[in-house]
Design a protein around this motif. Structure first.
Motif, PDB file in Angstrom:
ATOM      1  N   GLY A  57     -48.552  14.162 -18.728  1.00 17.28           N
ATOM      2  CA  GLY A  57     -48.130  12.837 -19.179  1.00 17.28           C
ATOM      3  C   GLY A  57     -47.994  12.790 -20.690  1.00 17.28           C
ATOM      4  O   GLY A  57     -47.326  13.616 -21.292  1.00 17.28           O
ATOM      5  N   GLY A  58     -48.682  11.835 -21.295  1.00 22.53           N
ATOM      6  CA  GLY A  58     -48.627  11.683 -22.747  1.00 22.53           C
ATOM      7  C   GLY A  58     -49.174  12.887 -23.481  1.00 22.53           C
ATOM      8  O   GLY A  58     -48.709  13.247 -24.564  1.00 22.53           O
ATOM      9  N   SER A  59     -50.155  13.552 -22.880  1.00 25.31           N
ATOM     10  CA  SER A  59     -50.715  14.754 -23.493  1.00 25.31           C
ATOM     11  C   SER A  59     -49.693  15.889 -23.502  1.00 25.31           C
ATOM     12  O   SER A  59     -49.711  16.731 -24.404  1.00 25.31           O
ATOM     13  CB  SER A  59     -51.976  15.204 -22.748  1.00 25.31           C
ATOM     14  N   ALA A  60     -48.793  15.923 -22.526  1.00 27.70           N
ATOM     15  CA  ALA A  60     -47.729  16.927 -22.524  1.00 27.70           C
ATOM     16  C   ALA A  60     -46.788  16.688 -23.696  1.00 27.70           C
ATOM     17  O   ALA A  60     -46.348  17.635 -24.356  1.00 27.70           O
ATOM     18  CB  ALA A  60     -46.964  16.886 -21.204  1.00 27.70           C
ATOM     19  N   ALA A  61     -46.500  15.429 -23.958  1.00 29.50           N
ATOM     20  CA  ALA A  61     -45.652  15.097 -25.107  1.00 29.50           C
ATOM     21  C   ALA A  61     -46.338  15.509 -26.403  1.00 29.50           C
ATOM     22  O   ALA A  61     -45.692  16.032 -27.319  1.00 29.50           O
ATOM     23  CB  ALA A  61     -45.334  13.605 -25.114  1.00 29.50           C
ATOM     24  N   ASN A  62     -47.647  15.281 -26.487  1.00 29.60           N
ATOM     25  CA  ASN A  62     -48.399  15.708 -27.673  1.00 29.60           C
ATOM     26  C   ASN A  62     -48.364  17.219 -27.825  1.00 29.60           C
ATOM     27  O   ASN A  62     -48.205  17.742 -28.931  1.00 29.60           O
ATOM     28  CB  ASN A  62     -49.852  15.234 -27.602  1.00 29.60           C
ATOM     29  N   ALA A  63     -48.503  17.951 -26.714  1.00 35.50           N
ATOM     30  CA  ALA A  63     -48.471  19.412 -26.751  1.00 35.50           C
ATOM     31  C   ALA A  63     -47.114  19.901 -27.247  1.00 35.50           C
ATOM     32  O   ALA A  63     -47.039  20.825 -28.064  1.00 35.50           O
ATOM     33  CB  ALA A  63     -48.777  19.988 -25.368  1.00 35.50           C
ATOM     34  N   MET A  64     -46.036  19.284 -26.758  1.00 37.58           N
ATOM     35  CA  MET A  64     -44.700  19.672 -27.208  1.00 37.58           C
ATOM     36  C   MET A  64     -44.513  19.396 -28.692  1.00 37.58           C
ATOM     37  O   MET A  64     -43.929  20.199 -29.416  1.00 37.58           O
ATOM     38  CB  MET A  64     -43.627  18.937 -26.400  1.00 37.58           C
ATOM     39  N   ARG A  65     -45.025  18.263 -29.154  1.00 42.96           N
ATOM     40  CA  ARG A  65     -44.890  17.906 -30.567  1.00 42.96           C
ATOM     41  C   ARG A  65     -45.655  18.884 -31.451  1.00 42.96           C
ATOM     42  O   ARG A  65     -45.156  19.351 -32.477  1.00 42.96           O
ATOM     43  CB  ARG A  65     -45.403  16.478 -30.787  1.00 42.96           C
ATOM     44  N   ILE A  66     -46.869  19.232 -31.059  1.00 39.24           N
ATOM     45  CA  ILE A  66     -47.673  20.175 -31.840  1.00 39.24           C
ATOM     46  C   ILE A  66     -47.008  21.547 -31.856  1.00 39.24           C
ATOM     47  O   ILE A  66     -46.911  22.188 -32.909  1.00 39.24           O
ATOM     48  CB  ILE A  66     -49.114  20.243 -31.305  1.00 39.24           C
ATOM     49  N   ALA A  67     -46.525  22.009 -30.700  1.00 45.08           N
ATOM     50  CA  ALA A  67     -45.838  23.303 -30.640  1.00 45.08           C
ATOM     51  C   ALA A  67     -44.613  23.293 -31.544  1.00 45.08           C
ATOM     52  O   ALA A  67     -44.357  24.248 -32.277  1.00 45.08           O
ATOM     53  CB  ALA A  67     -45.453  23.630 -29.200  1.00 45.08           C
ATOM     54  N   ASN A  68     -43.852  22.223 -31.505  1.00 45.38           N
ATOM     55  CA  ASN A  68     -42.674  22.097 -32.358  1.00 45.38           C
ATOM     56  C   ASN A  68     -43.070  22.138 -33.833  1.00 45.38           C
ATOM     57  O   ASN A  68     -42.428  22.828 -34.638  1.00 45.38           O
ATOM     58  CB  ASN A  68     -41.927  20.809 -32.033  1.00 45.38           C
ATOM     59  N   ASP A  69     -44.101  21.405 -34.205  1.00 47.36           N
ATOM     60  CA  ASP A  69     -44.553  21.409 -35.598  1.00 47.36           C
ATOM     61  C   ASP A  69     -44.996  22.803 -36.032  1.00 47.36           C
ATOM     62  O   ASP A  69     -44.687  23.241 -37.141  1.00 47.36           O
ATOM     63  CB  ASP A  69     -45.706  20.423 -35.808  1.00 47.36           C
ATOM     64  N   LEU A  70     -45.710  23.506 -35.161  1.00 45.34           N
ATOM     65  CA  LEU A  70     -46.161  24.846 -35.509  1.00 45.34           C
ATOM     66  C   LEU A  70     -44.976  25.803 -35.657  1.00 45.34           C
ATOM     67  O   LEU A  70     -44.937  26.624 -36.567  1.00 45.34           O
ATOM     68  CB  LEU A  70     -47.140  25.378 -34.460  1.00 45.34           C
ATOM     69  N   ASN A  71     -44.003  25.701 -34.761  1.00 36.30           N
ATOM     70  CA  ASN A  71     -42.845  26.585 -34.813  1.00 36.30           C
ATOM     71  C   ASN A  71     -41.956  26.325 -36.023  1.00 36.30           C
ATOM     72  O   ASN A  71     -41.504  27.260 -36.675  1.00 36.30           O
ATOM     73  CB  ASN A  71     -42.000  26.454 -33.546  1.00 36.30           C
ATOM     74  N   TYR A  72     -41.688  25.080 -36.301  1.00 37.87           N
ATOM     75  CA  TYR A  72     -40.691  24.770 -37.313  1.00 37.87           C
ATOM     76  C   TYR A  72     -41.257  24.386 -38.668  1.00 37.87           C
ATOM     77  O   TYR A  72     -40.576  24.509 -39.658  1.00 37.87           O
ATOM     78  CB  TYR A  72     -39.745  23.678 -36.801  1.00 37.87           C
ATOM     79  N   ARG A  73     -42.463  23.944 -38.725  1.00 40.84           N
ATOM     80  CA  ARG A  73     -43.040  23.582 -40.023  1.00 40.84           C
ATOM     81  C   ARG A  73     -43.810  24.742 -40.616  1.00 40.84           C
ATOM     82  O   ARG A  73     -43.806  24.955 -41.800  1.00 40.84           O
ATOM     83  CB  ARG A  73     -43.938  22.363 -39.865  1.00 40.84           C
ATOM     84  N   ILE A  74     -44.490  25.497 -39.773  1.00 36.67           N
ATOM     85  CA  ILE A  74     -45.266  26.634 -40.261  1.00 36.67           C
ATOM     86  C   ILE A  74     -44.416  27.899 -40.179  1.00 36.67           C
ATOM     87  O   ILE A  74     -44.283  28.633 -41.137  1.00 36.67           O
ATOM     88  CB  ILE A  74     -46.574  26.804 -39.467  1.00 36.67           C
TER      89      ILE A  74
END
Length: 87
Positions: A57-74
């Motif tokens: 649910g909402g935690s899946a959206a959070n997981a996707m957001r964190i993964a995206n931040d790690l991939n593209y920001r770091i």
């Protein structure tokens, strides 16, 4: 116009209430867990390992957001290695 320091707007009062409430969340135990996670993520990045995150649910959206931040920001800042995070 002189504004009394004892009079606070509803916004300022709500902001201070939130600050005081959040202060109680940062215990020594929580901060040690955050530090441990940060060190583990850093080591994974240095070693080029993959990091998987999941949620429901909402935690899946959070997981996707964190993964995206790690991939593209770091990962985007790395000269040679990139962060491999998946949700």
């Amino acid at each position: 116009m002189n504004i009394s320091h004892t009079t606070q707007s509803a916004f300022v009062k709500a902001a201070w209430d939130d600050v005081n409430r959040f202060q109680g969340c940062f215990t020594s135990t929580n901060l040690e867990a955050i530090e441990s996670l940060a060190l583990s993520l850093h080591q994974a990045w240095i070693e080029g390992r993959r990091v998987y995150m999941c949620g429901n649910g909402g935690s899946a959206a959070n997981a996707m957001r964190i993964a995206n931040d790690l991939n593209y920001r770091i990962g985007a800042c790395a000269q040679e290695q990139s962060f491999q995070a998946y949700a």
